[in-house]
Write a protein that holds these residues in place. Structure first.
Motif, PDB file in Angstrom:
ATOM      1  N   GLU A 298      93.699 -26.496 -47.040  1.00  0.00           N
ATOM      2  CA  GLU A 298      93.305 -25.666 -46.249  1.00  0.00           C
ATOM      3  C   GLU A 298      94.268 -25.591 -44.933  1.00  0.00           C
ATOM      4  OE1 GLU A 298      88.950 -25.545 -45.259  1.00  0.00           O
ATOM      5  OE2 GLU A 298      88.713 -25.268 -47.549  1.00  0.00           O
TER       6      GLU A 298
ATOM      7  N   LYS B  16      95.353 -23.247 -41.375  1.00  0.00           N
ATOM      8  CA  LYS B  16      95.447 -21.914 -40.630  1.00  0.00           C
ATOM      9  C   LYS B  16      96.644 -21.042 -41.212  1.00  0.00           C
ATOM     10  CE  LYS B  16      93.600 -22.793 -36.010  1.00  0.00           C
ATOM     11  NZ  LYS B  16      93.917 -22.564 -34.624  1.00  0.00           N
TER      12      LYS B  16
ATOM     13  N   ARG C  10      93.110 -10.314 -47.900  1.00  0.00           N
ATOM     14  CA  ARG C  10      92.468 -11.685 -48.468  1.00  0.00           C
ATOM     15  C   ARG C  10      93.549 -12.472 -49.308  1.00  0.00           C
ATOM     16  NH1 ARG C  10      88.591 -12.464 -45.940  1.00  0.00           N
ATOM     17  NH2 ARG C  10      87.912 -13.670 -47.421  1.00  0.00           N
TER      18      ARG C  10
ATOM     19  N   ALA D 231      92.577 -16.215 -48.102  1.00  0.00           N
ATOM     20  CA  ALA D 231      91.636 -16.433 -46.841  1.00  0.00           C
ATOM     21  C   ALA D 231      90.352 -16.636 -47.258  1.00  0.00           C
ATOM     22  CB  ALA D 231      91.731 -14.907 -46.138  1.00  0.00           C
ATOM     23  N   ILE D 232      89.900 -17.798 -46.281  1.00  0.00           N
ATOM     24  CA  ILE D 232      88.427 -18.026 -46.732  1.00  0.00           C
ATOM     25  C   ILE D 232      87.658 -17.961 -45.362  1.00  0.00           C
ATOM     26  CG2 ILE D 232      88.757 -19.965 -48.550  1.00  0.00           C
ATOM     27  CD1 ILE D 232      88.733 -21.965 -46.534  1.00  0.00           C
ATOM     28  N   LYS D 233      88.420 -17.542 -44.189  1.00  0.00           N
ATOM     29  CA  LYS D 233      87.744 -17.423 -42.957  1.00  0.00           C
ATOM     30  C   LYS D 233      88.676 -16.587 -42.275  1.00  0.00           C
ATOM     31  CE  LYS D 233      85.728 -19.317 -38.784  1.00  0.00           C
ATOM     32  NZ  LYS D 233      85.147 -20.358 -38.084  1.00  0.00           N
ATOM     33  N   GLY D 234      88.179 -15.117 -42.026  1.00  0.00           N
ATOM     34  CA  GLY D 234      89.081 -14.237 -41.178  1.00  0.00           C
ATOM     35  C   GLY D 234      90.090 -13.595 -41.985  1.00  0.00           C
ATOM     36  N   ASP D 235      90.841 -12.597 -41.708  1.00  0.00           N
ATOM     37  CA  ASP D 235      91.872 -11.750 -42.324  1.00  0.00           C
ATOM     38  C   ASP D 235      93.270 -12.206 -42.242  1.00  0.00           C
ATOM     39  OD1 ASP D 235      89.729 -10.205 -43.446  1.00  0.00           O
ATOM     40  OD2 ASP D 235      89.639  -9.090 -41.403  1.00  0.00           O
TER      41      ASP D 235
ATOM     42  N   THR E 185      93.564 -17.254 -39.102  1.00  0.00           N
ATOM     43  CA  THR E 185      92.806 -17.207 -40.370  1.00  0.00           C
ATOM     44  C   THR E 185      93.076 -18.427 -41.114  1.00  0.00           C
ATOM     45  OG1 THR E 185      93.105 -14.709 -40.637  1.00  0.00           O
ATOM     46  CG2 THR E 185      92.758 -16.053 -42.464  1.00  0.00           C
ATOM     47  N   ILE E 186      91.912 -18.863 -41.471  1.00  0.00           N
ATOM     48  CA  ILE E 186      91.772 -20.098 -42.538  1.00  0.00           C
ATOM     49  C   ILE E 186      92.219 -19.745 -43.951  1.00  0.00           C
ATOM     50  CG2 ILE E 186      90.615 -22.078 -43.378  1.00  0.00           C
ATOM     51  CD1 ILE E 186      91.342 -21.974 -40.524  1.00  0.00           C
TER      52      ILE E 186
END
Length: 116
Positions: free
Chosen positions: A12, A14, A36, A59-63, A69-70
């Motif tokens: 993972e 950023k 995504r 993407a797992i968090k954010g866009d 975005t993560i």
């Protein structure tokens, strides 16, 4: 061809960090994304043949393309381009110098990501 031995899959990061790391070693992020999913491609030309080393992520968090975005990386792949049909990843035989170059690029990407 998949590069599972590099162990980039499931890491993972950023999005900003991944983009900087990938682009700093020659990968291109040229609009191959939606909110995504994203890919970074490295083009290799060898004796008239065109190959693409692709590093996909989602993407797992954010866009995407927001910097914070993560994203989670997926297994990198090597494919051969056939005009006008596109890139084939399965059933191809790749020259060893191409595979070696891809391994070096991916190891460098992994090292940069681990130091950030």
């Amino acid at each position: 061809m998949k590069f599972e031995h590099i162990e980039l899959a499931d890491k993972e990061s950023k999005f900003e960090t991944l983009r900087y790391a990938a682009e700093s070693i020659g990968f291109i992020h040229a609009g191959q994304w939606d909110y995504r999913r994203v890919t970074f491609d490295y083009k290799i030309i060898n004796q008239g043949d065109v190959y693409y080393l692709r590093v996909p992520a989602y993407a797992i968090k954010g866009d995407i393309p927001k910097d914070d975005t993560i994203v989670k990386l997926m297994t990198p792949m090597l494919g051969k381009h056939y005009y006008p049909h596109g890139v084939e990843y399965e059933g191809e035989t790749f020259p060893q110098p191409i595979i070696d170059k891809c391994n070096k690029k991916l190891e460098l990407l992994k090292k940069i990501l681990e130091t950030n």
